[in-house]
Write an enzyme that holds these catalytic residues in place. Sequence first.
Site, PDB file in Angstrom:
ATOM      1  N   GLY A 184       0.829  -1.213   0.000  1.00 37.64           N
ATOM      2  CA  GLY A 184       0.000   0.000   0.000  1.00 37.64           C
ATOM      3  C   GLY A 184       0.860   1.257   0.000  1.00 37.64           C
ATOM      4  N   VAL A 194      -2.926  -7.700  -1.471  1.00 38.66           N
ATOM      5  CA  VAL A 194      -2.329  -8.466  -0.365  1.00 38.66           C
ATOM      6  C   VAL A 194      -3.279  -9.543   0.181  1.00 38.66           C
ATOM      7  CG1 VAL A 194      -0.725  -6.640   0.386  1.00 38.66           C
ATOM      8  CG2 VAL A 194      -3.012  -6.770   1.412  1.00 38.66           C
ATOM      9  N   TYR A 231     -12.250  -3.362  12.605  1.00 40.36           N
ATOM     10  CA  TYR A 231     -10.948  -2.755  12.281  1.00 40.36           C
ATOM     11  C   TYR A 231      -9.977  -2.954  13.444  1.00 40.36           C
ATOM     12  CZ  TYR A 231      -7.534   0.957  11.169  1.00 40.36           C
ATOM     13  OH  TYR A 231      -6.378   1.664  10.914  1.00 40.36           O
ATOM     14  N   ALA A 255     -10.122  -5.187  15.755  1.00 42.23           N
ATOM     15  CA  ALA A 255      -9.797  -6.620  15.882  1.00 42.23           C
ATOM     16  C   ALA A 255      -8.722  -7.013  14.874  1.00 42.23           C
ATOM     17  CB  ALA A 255     -11.058  -7.454  15.669  1.00 42.23           C
ATOM     18  N   ILE A 257      -3.436  10.119  11.999  1.00 39.51           N
ATOM     19  CA  ILE A 257      -2.451  10.646  11.058  1.00 39.51           C
ATOM     20  C   ILE A 257      -3.205  11.275   9.889  1.00 39.51           C
ATOM     21  CG2 ILE A 257      -0.445  10.055   9.628  1.00 39.51           C
ATOM     22  CD1 ILE A 257      -0.021   9.386  12.646  1.00 39.51           C
TER      23      ILE A 257
HETATM   24  P1  NAI Z   1      -4.654   5.156   2.984  1.00 42.63           P
HETATM   25  O1  NAI Z   1      -6.059   4.700   2.798  1.00 42.63           O
HETATM   26  O2  NAI Z   1      -4.248   6.487   2.521  1.00 42.63           O
HETATM   27  O3  NAI Z   1      -3.639   4.079   2.404  1.00 42.63           O
HETATM   28  C1  NAI Z   1      -3.845   2.697   2.472  1.00 42.63           C
HETATM   29  C2  NAI Z   1      -3.103   2.063   1.332  1.00 42.63           C
HETATM   30  O4  NAI Z   1      -3.317   0.635   1.366  1.00 42.63           O
HETATM   31  C3  NAI Z   1      -3.608   2.556  -0.021  1.00 42.63           C
HETATM   32  O5  NAI Z   1      -2.504   2.799  -0.861  1.00 42.63           O
HETATM   33  C4  NAI Z   1      -4.417   1.376  -0.536  1.00 42.63           C
HETATM   34  O6  NAI Z   1      -4.461   1.297  -1.937  1.00 42.63           O
HETATM   35  C5  NAI Z   1      -3.646   0.220   0.045  1.00 42.63           C
HETATM   36  N1  NAI Z   1      -4.421  -1.015   0.054  1.00 42.63           N
HETATM   37  C6  NAI Z   1      -5.677  -1.188   0.546  1.00 42.63           C
HETATM   38  N2  NAI Z   1      -6.070  -2.457   0.326  1.00 42.63           N
HETATM   39  C7  NAI Z   1      -5.050  -3.080  -0.312  1.00 42.63           C
HETATM   40  C8  NAI Z   1      -4.869  -4.400  -0.806  1.00 42.63           C
HETATM   41  N3  NAI Z   1      -5.809  -5.328  -0.672  1.00 42.63           N
HETATM   42  N4  NAI Z   1      -3.688  -4.713  -1.406  1.00 42.63           N
HETATM   43  C9  NAI Z   1      -2.721  -3.773  -1.549  1.00 42.63           C
HETATM   44  N5  NAI Z   1      -2.845  -2.508  -1.105  1.00 42.63           N
HETATM   45  C10 NAI Z   1      -4.000  -2.172  -0.498  1.00 42.63           C
HETATM   46  O7  NAI Z   1      -4.414   5.011   4.558  1.00 42.63           O
HETATM   47  P2  NAI Z   1      -3.223   5.468   5.515  1.00 42.63           P
HETATM   48  O8  NAI Z   1      -3.811   6.381   6.489  1.00 42.63           O
HETATM   49  O9  NAI Z   1      -2.020   5.832   4.766  1.00 42.63           O
HETATM   50  O10 NAI Z   1      -2.997   4.070   6.278  1.00 42.63           O
HETATM   51  C11 NAI Z   1      -1.877   3.228   6.106  1.00 42.63           C
HETATM   52  C12 NAI Z   1      -1.910   2.180   7.215  1.00 42.63           C
HETATM   53  O11 NAI Z   1      -1.838   2.822   8.485  1.00 42.63           O
HETATM   54  C13 NAI Z   1      -3.189   1.349   7.232  1.00 42.63           C
HETATM   55  O12 NAI Z   1      -2.871   0.021   7.561  1.00 42.63           O
HETATM   56  C14 NAI Z   1      -3.995   1.996   8.339  1.00 42.63           C
HETATM   57  O13 NAI Z   1      -4.904   1.092   8.908  1.00 42.63           O
HETATM   58  C15 NAI Z   1      -2.905   2.403   9.296  1.00 42.63           C
HETATM   59  N6  NAI Z   1      -3.276   3.466  10.213  1.00 42.63           N
HETATM   60  C16 NAI Z   1      -3.641   4.710   9.762  1.00 42.63           C
HETATM   61  C17 NAI Z   1      -3.983   5.703  10.650  1.00 42.63           C
HETATM   62  C18 NAI Z   1      -4.388   7.075  10.229  1.00 42.63           C
HETATM   63  O14 NAI Z   1      -4.784   7.870  11.104  1.00 42.63           O
HETATM   64  N7  NAI Z   1      -4.300   7.456   8.974  1.00 42.63           N
HETATM   65  C19 NAI Z   1      -3.960   5.451  12.108  1.00 42.63           C
HETATM   66  C20 NAI Z   1      -3.543   4.125  12.473  1.00 42.63           C
HETATM   67  C21 NAI Z   1      -3.219   3.191  11.545  1.00 42.63           C
END
Ligand code: NAI
Length: 247
Positions: free
Chosen positions: A12, A64, A155, A157, A188
């Site tokens: 991602g 993934v 989420y 979990a 974030i």
């Molecule tokens: P985002 O939504 O901007 O990015 C998530 C990325 O994962 C995207 O590039 C998306 O295309 C990719 N993705 C989703 N499903 C996929 C799949 N099946 N195969 C390959 N890629 C896939 O979100 P963000 O905020 O950058 O989050 C990144 C990570 O950080 C996530 O795991 C999120 O749960 C975690 N996170 C984010 C927080 C926040 O406040 N933004 C807080 C805590 C954790």
Amino acid sequence: MRLDGKVALVTGGSRGIGRAVAIRLAETGAVTYINYHRDENAAQQTCSLIAEEGGVGRISRFDVADYERTQASIGDIIRENGRLDILVNNAGIAVDGLLVRMKESDWDRLIGTNLKGALNCCHAVSRVMIRQKWGRIINIASVVAEAGNAGQAAYAASKAGLLGLTKSLARELASRSICVNAVAPGFIKTDMTAALSVQAKEKILEQIPMSRLGTPEDVAGVVAFLASDEAGYITGQIIRVNGGLYM
Ligand code: NAI
């Protein structure tokens, strides 16, 4: 703190936290693979940003959650480079809502991407890391894995599952100098949190001692450190990057 000669994969990595992490690892010297699922343009943009900084970025498309595709694509990366040193399990989705209103398909999707997706990637990299006797696996969890959050049962979990995966794999792989850690971000500023209403953001800010949301770069610096030789005695840990929201 250099990563020259290392090969990294960020799932991602086309936007948000994943993009910042990919840029940081590449800046630090690692050949960095940016995995993406749908948005090739965004993944290419991450690559261009890396090239502007003089780094090497490559893209790798797979979902993934798809076990076969994940094994095949990561297998290709290992064949191309003869190694894979750093895996950042960042790909994730959020589907929010009270459990009574959620559909079974929502939690299947959440667990499939956030938890099974990370397992799929760990499975694909662990053999080569064992052979290399060096590796770093960094799982991007969340503050809600430890604190819980109404409206995010599935989420949370999925992210709490990542913590169990992190600690167990840390024990399995420690003897081969493979460190497995989790980074638990708070709130974030990314597309994932952009949808929050102004009121919701104000409520969250009241609970953050540092009185601001985090940036993707706040997370990327910690991930780059955990990926380095300097972090060689840190394994099985949860590193919280949350401005003091949860201690
Ligand atoms: P985002 O939504 O901007 O990015 C998530 C990325 O994962 C995207 O590039 C998306 O295309 C990719 N993705 C989703 N499903 C996929 C799949 N099946 N195969 C390959 N890629 C896939 O979100 P963000 O905020 O950058 O989050 C990144 C990570 O950080 C996530 O795991 C999120 O749960 C975690 N996170 C984010 C927080 C926040 O406040 N933004 C807080 C805590 C954790």
